[in-house]
Design an enzyme around this catalytic site. Structure first.
Site: not given
Ligand code: GLP
Length: 235
Positions: A67, A136, A138, A143
């Site tokens: 990414d 979280n 991800h 997400e």
């Protein structure tokens, strides 16, 4: 999925580097997927050390980063482009044309995402994909959501991620709003996956893997569907 626990970050990183090195020795022209973040830094250091000691060469290796923020200049100290060169590429013998990172300077990020996916498809996706995980859950910048996107795409960063990643910026407000990220499908098409889970903030993500329930609300749980995942953790 095989989960191995190490006493500390150093030994986990050594193990991760050995895992990657063995794959390169077995297949010198490995297609290697790579993450950023604090987690893989120790592994990158150890891989550089192995290269310096003539244990491995990256001459034929092709890398694909997971990414990149969008928009962001390559020269920005926060870009993943700069991170990868500083922390890894400048220390090894990889050829520049074999390095692939989504272009945070692209005029059209949607077209950039599509062309990145095409490049991955053209090489048959990663032989080995190394991953970290967000607090979280991800993966890359996929997400938590109601649905997951399969291919490389533009993702709006969650408030949680912006807060987590603010540690690298001046404040959460300085974190770019978006990112270009491989999708869960781009990742799952890898032949082998090495997931590194480091630090107390990742406890929930690790617990989710142990629960064995797959949900897009915790993207890392998609890895439970993959047949060849090794998890190394120091928690
Ligand atoms: C970023 C990256 C992820 C990475 C995550 C965890 O958001 N996009 O690919 O796994 O951070 O980072 P860290 O290793 O610093 O906890």
């Amino acid at each position: 999925m095989q989960i191995s626990r190490y006493d500390d970050y150093g030994s986990m990183s050594v193990k991760a580097a050995e895992f990657v090195a063995n794959e390169i020795i077995a297949k010198p022209n490995l297609i290697l997927g790579l993450p950023t973040g604090a987690t893989p830094i120790g592994m990158y250091r150890k891989l550089i050390f192995m290269y310096e000691r003539d244990k491995i060469t990256f001459k034929e290796v092709k890398t694909f980063n997971l990414d990149e923020y969008y928009p962001i200049k390559r020269t920005s100290k926060h870009s993943y482009y700069k991170f990868m060169f500083d922390k890894f590429f400048k220390g090894i013998d990889i050829h520049g044309e074999n390095i692939n990172i989504p272009d945070g300077e692209a005029k059209n990020p949607v077209a950039e995402a599509a062309s990145y996916e095409e490049k991955l498809a053209n090489v048959g996706y990663a032989d080995l994909m190394v991953l970290g995980v967000g607090a979280n859950g991800h993966i890359g910048f996929n997400e938590p959501a109601e649905v997951m996107k399969a291919n490389t795409h533009v993702e709006l960063l969650s408030e949680n991620t912006k807060e987590q990643n603010a540690r690298f910026f001046n404040s959460a407000d300085d974190v770019p709003e978006e990112a270009i990220t491989m999708g869960m499908g781009s990742i799952m098409r890898s032949r082998k996956i090495l997931l590194l889970v480091s630090g107390e903030t990742k406890q929930e993500a690790l617990a989710a893997l142990n629960r064995g329930i797959i949900t897009p609300k915790i993207p890392v749980t998609y890895l439970l569907l993959h047949r060849d995942v090794t998890v190394l953790t120091d928690i």
